[in-house]
Design a protein around this motif. Sequence first.
Motif, PDB file in Angstrom:
ATOM      1  N   UNK A 158       0.725  -1.403   0.124  1.00 36.16           N
ATOM      2  CA  UNK A 158       0.067  -0.043  -0.053  1.00 36.16           C
ATOM      3  C   UNK A 158       0.622   1.230   0.022  1.00 36.16           C
ATOM      4  N   UNK A 159       1.863   1.219  -0.882  1.00 36.43           N
ATOM      5  CA  UNK A 159       2.604   2.154  -0.866  1.00 36.43           C
ATOM      6  C   UNK A 159       4.216   2.261   0.151  1.00 36.43           C
ATOM      7  N   UNK A 160       4.230   1.219   0.831  1.00 37.76           N
ATOM      8  CA  UNK A 160       5.207   1.323   1.609  1.00 37.76           C
ATOM      9  C   UNK A 160       6.138   0.231   0.868  1.00 37.76           C
ATOM     10  N   UNK A 161       7.170   0.683   0.172  1.00 40.79           N
ATOM     11  CA  UNK A 161       8.131   0.032  -0.724  1.00 40.79           C
ATOM     12  C   UNK A 161       9.503  -0.596   0.025  1.00 40.79           C
ATOM     13  N   UNK A 162       9.638  -1.828   0.470  1.00 42.32           N
ATOM     14  CA  UNK A 162      10.897  -2.227   0.969  1.00 42.32           C
ATOM     15  C   UNK A 162      12.116  -2.311  -0.020  1.00 42.32           C
ATOM     16  N   UNK A 163      13.170  -2.048   0.210  1.00 39.31           N
ATOM     17  CA  UNK A 163      14.249  -1.919  -0.515  1.00 39.31           C
ATOM     18  C   UNK A 163      15.461  -2.782  -0.146  1.00 39.31           C
ATOM     19  N   UNK A 164      15.234  -3.643   0.760  1.00 32.95           N
ATOM     20  CA  UNK A 164      16.501  -4.423   1.211  1.00 32.95           C
ATOM     21  C   UNK A 164      15.921  -5.321   2.513  1.00 32.95           C
ATOM     22  N   UNK A 165      16.833  -6.566   2.516  1.00 32.55           N
ATOM     23  CA  UNK A 165      16.617  -7.499   3.605  1.00 32.55           C
ATOM     24  C   UNK A 165      16.359  -6.680   5.010  1.00 32.55           C
ATOM     25  N   UNK A 166      17.497  -5.852   5.074  1.00 28.41           N
ATOM     26  CA  UNK A 166      17.605  -5.242   6.398  1.00 28.41           C
ATOM     27  C   UNK A 166      16.498  -4.300   6.651  1.00 28.41           C
ATOM     28  N   UNK A 167      15.643  -3.935   5.717  1.00 29.20           N
ATOM     29  CA  UNK A 167      14.385  -3.133   6.082  1.00 29.20           C
ATOM     30  C   UNK A 167      14.263  -1.864   5.503  1.00 29.20           C
TER      31      UNK A 167
END
Length: 346
Positions: free
Chosen positions: A173-182
Amino acid sequence: MIARVLLILLLLPALAQAQGFAGLGTEADDFAVPRAGYRFDFPQDHGPHPDFRIEWWYLTANLEAEDGTPYGVQWTLFRSALAPETADGWGDPQVWFAHAALTTEDAHYVAERIARGGIGQAGVTVQPFNAWIDDWRMAGPSFDDMRLTARGAEFAYDLNLLAEGPLVFHGDAGYSVKSDQGQASYYYSQPYFRVSGSLTLPGGEVAVTGSAWLDREWSSQPLADTQSGWDWFSLSFDSGDKLMGFLLRETDGTSFSSATWIAPDGTTTAFPNGAFRAQPLDITRVAGRDIPTRWAVQLPERDVDVTVKALNPNAWMGVSIPYWEGPVTVEGSHSGKGYLEMTGYE
């Protein structure tokens, strides 16, 4: 010229952060951090978020002349904060810069502007919408109805943008994760702009029509300290479906991926790390760098198996912090066109 060089040197850390190179690490310092569950508020969220470190209004357009000749246009306004606050005059820590580009099959024109916030040289307001830096402007009665203008030494464009579909939200819903670290950002798009207008090239003015995709994203720690750059694809298929997918390249040779499938009615499906695949097929030597300019792109869950090819392999953005950005064609299980951005290639 000396003053401009000194300004660029002073701003280089902020410019590098906004362009997605390594160095941000996992610390957001005193800036706000994106959290899952954020409720977007429009039209306010079309405007700036100065408590976050990095933000952009990023438009790419695939255009055609009446004779079918293809063109690509990019217009991007970046905000990069030195501190999570605003102030009047030169003391404002909000830095603004912008890139404009026009791509043909055999030429790529680029221009850059840099400004400091607080003095009226650049900014964004939402009612009516107005994003500007100097005389470059993307503005209109609303975010869905705008006129885009920019010019460089050898090119200019004047385009009308009219949205014919809904906003699209990536990730959760618009929260885009960019890495395994968060690491994460807030990320939404308007990929349904219908475009008409004109391009000005060394050979004269050209009337064009086509489509455009506008990305909105803000964050304070968009990359992990093990990530060196990204490969980002926005693809519009002839079927009416669309695909946004990106790879964030790790220093150990692996990558973190994310993707959004967009149905013709705007319904979205988010895909987690590993679902979207992109493998370079051809490498072009551009500006002294080895740049992938033809890719095999796959999203098996949607039966996507396509070849993505640069319209102009030499679409190098030779700006303060350089990167590759240009229009692409799509062939294979799906046909269409789109845009490709690649950062962090040295």
